[in-house]
Design a protein around this motif. Structure first.
Motif, short mmCIF file in Angstrom:
data_model
loop_
_atom_site.label_atom_id
_atom_site.label_comp_id
_atom_site.label_asym_id
_atom_site.label_seq_id
_atom_site.Cartn_x
_atom_site.Cartn_y
_atom_site.Cartn_z
N ARG A 187 -37.64 38.99 97.21
CA ARG A 187 -36.16 38.55 97.42
C ARG A 187 -36.35 37.33 98.30
N ILE A 188 -37.18 36.75 98.88
CA ILE A 188 -37.13 35.33 99.41
C ILE A 188 -36.82 34.32 98.22
N PRO A 189 -36.01 33.35 98.59
CA PRO A 189 -35.68 32.65 97.34
C PRO A 189 -36.70 31.77 96.91
N THR A 190 -36.72 31.66 95.69
CA THR A 190 -37.98 31.05 95.00
C THR A 190 -37.23 29.84 93.69
N ILE A 191 -37.97 28.75 93.44
CA ILE A 191 -37.53 28.08 92.32
C ILE A 191 -38.72 28.14 91.34
N HIS A 192 -38.45 28.42 90.22
CA HIS A 192 -39.46 28.75 89.00
C HIS A 192 -39.35 27.44 87.99
N VAL A 193 -40.38 26.74 88.05
CA VAL A 193 -40.44 25.57 87.01
C VAL A 193 -41.24 25.87 85.92
N HIS A 194 -40.68 25.71 84.57
CA HIS A 194 -41.26 26.28 83.52
C HIS A 194 -41.67 25.05 82.37
N GLY A 195 -42.79 24.80 81.88
CA GLY A 195 -42.83 23.97 80.83
C GLY A 195 -42.72 24.52 79.52
N LEU A 196 -41.93 24.15 78.68
CA LEU A 196 -41.46 24.77 77.54
C LEU A 196 -42.68 24.73 76.44
N THR A 197 -43.74 23.88 76.67
CA THR A 197 -44.76 23.91 75.68
C THR A 197 -46.07 24.40 76.39
N LEU A 208 -41.50 35.84 86.65
CA LEU A 208 -40.05 35.59 86.97
C LEU A 208 -39.14 36.86 86.97
N GLU A 209 -39.26 37.39 85.90
CA GLU A 209 -38.31 38.52 85.45
C GLU A 209 -38.65 39.93 86.10
N GLN A 210 -40.04 40.24 86.25
CA GLN A 210 -40.79 41.54 86.55
C GLN A 210 -40.82 41.40 88.30
N TYR A 211 -41.06 40.37 88.85
CA TYR A 211 -41.38 40.40 90.17
C TYR A 211 -40.53 39.64 91.36
N HIS A 212 -39.46 39.11 90.73
CA HIS A 212 -38.52 38.21 91.68
C HIS A 212 -36.93 38.76 91.44
N ASP A 213 -36.16 38.82 92.50
CA ASP A 213 -34.83 39.25 92.29
C ASP A 213 -34.08 38.17 91.59
N ALA A 214 -33.55 38.57 90.58
CA ALA A 214 -32.70 37.44 89.85
C ALA A 214 -31.73 36.97 90.76
N SER A 215 -31.08 37.43 91.79
CA SER A 215 -30.13 36.83 92.60
C SER A 215 -30.44 35.84 93.40
N THR A 216 -31.90 35.79 93.59
CA THR A 216 -32.63 34.77 94.50
C THR A 216 -33.45 33.88 94.06
N THR A 217 -33.34 33.57 92.63
CA THR A 217 -34.27 32.68 92.09
C THR A 217 -33.51 31.52 91.07
N THR A 218 -34.06 30.59 91.06
CA THR A 218 -33.46 29.18 90.51
C THR A 218 -34.51 28.75 89.21
N LEU A 219 -34.16 28.93 88.08
CA LEU A 219 -35.02 28.57 86.92
C LEU A 219 -34.90 26.93 86.52
N ILE A 220 -36.04 26.19 86.38
CA ILE A 220 -36.00 25.01 85.84
C ILE A 220 -36.76 24.73 84.79
N GLU A 221 -36.53 24.45 83.45
CA GLU A 221 -37.18 24.29 82.31
C GLU A 221 -37.34 22.96 82.08
N TRP A 222 -38.52 22.58 81.44
CA TRP A 222 -38.74 21.05 81.03
C TRP A 222 -39.62 20.79 80.10
N GLU A 223 -39.73 19.72 79.33
CA GLU A 223 -40.14 19.85 78.14
C GLU A 223 -41.73 19.32 78.16
N GLY A 224 -42.48 20.23 78.90
CA GLY A 224 -43.73 19.91 79.27
C GLY A 224 -44.76 21.03 79.09
N ALA A 225 -46.16 20.53 79.27
CA ALA A 225 -47.22 21.60 78.74
C ALA A 225 -47.62 22.28 80.46
#
Length: 253
Positions: A187-197, A208-225
């Motif tokens: 539940r400590i706030p986290t930022i998750h950076v996911h490369g879409l490739t 992200l979905e199984q081990y982190h509270d959705a209310s304390t997460t920020t998801l950033i997706e980018w077009e990278g490997a």
């Protein structure tokens, strides 16, 4: 021409930075150059993993001369066996050595990791959380975490976090799979950076979905490997999210 005087960063709030498997602190520092530039209000401190290994994917030939290469955890069966207690001691010793060896004076406010270092980031934050919950005290006071391509699961660093939903510190983490709802949710706030490739994207989403509270997460997706973002257009949203989250957690930036 006069050489510009480097800015004094010793007083700035500090972020512990953890490299991926088959790299080291020096290489991760180079990989993170754009992120460092975008975060001038923080002091980023890079730690070396305790165990030697072969270079990770994509490291050769660019960083071939920058070994030895290191890891925090076992992810291949050929990595030498180690008992859980010794693995925990080695990881914590190297992290503490990096922190004590840094010349800064600012508060340790966050942890940032890439790949295996991101898995470790979430695991360290969860250990802090569960220690506070179960014992009323913790050795660290991190306020947030940043996971760059962090794949499931969380690693257990004590009896408090040991269960079938977490992987033991001395075990091979690759291929670990847990179905259902995890009893270990950060539940400590986290930022998750996911490369879409990124080939491991499904495992990053599982983390992200199984081990982190959705209310304390920020998801950033980018077009990278599977790499640390370098281009300003990819890095700036991450930096903006870090500043926003830090301010929300009371960090003076």
């Amino acid at each position: 021409m006069d050489t510009p005087t480097p800015l004094d960063t010793t007083h700035l709030p500090r972020i512990l930075c953890l490299h991926g498997g088959g790299v080291n602190a020096e290489i991760f520092h180079a990989q993170s150059r754009s992120l460092i530039k975008a975060l001038p209000a923080f002091r980023l401190v890079f730690a070396d993993g305790p165990f030697y290994c072969s270079p990770g994917p994509g490291i050769v030939p660019v960083y071939e001369e920058h070994g030895p290469f290191r890891r925090w955890l076992r992810w291949l069966p050929e990595h030498p066996e180690i008992d859980d207690e010794s693995a925990v001691e080695e990881v914590m010793y190297n992290i503490q050595t990096a922190k004590e060896g840094d010349g800064g004076t600012g508060e340790w406010v966050g942890v940032l990791g890439f790949s295996q270092g991101a898995k470790l980031t979430s695991s360290l934050l969860y250990e802090q959380q569960v220690c506070l919950e179960k014992t009323g005290k913790a050795e660290t006071g991190y306020k947030f975490g940043v996971l760059l391509a962090g794949r499931s699961p969380i690693v257990s660093f004590s009896e408090l976090s040991k269960s079938s939903a977490t992987v033991a510190a001395g075990a091979v983490s690759e291929g670990f799979h847990y179905e259902g709802t995890s009893p270990h949710v950060l539940r400590i706030p986290t930022i998750h950076v996911h490369g879409l490739t990124d080939p491991g994207l499904h495992l990053h989403r599982k983390m992200l979905e199984q081990y982190h509270d959705a209310s304390t997460t920020t998801l950033i997706e980018w077009e990278g490997a599977h790499r640390v973002p370098i281009k300003k257009t990819d890095v700036q949203p991450i930096a903006d999210a870090i500043y926003k989250l830090a301010r929300e957690q009371g960090v003076q930036v």
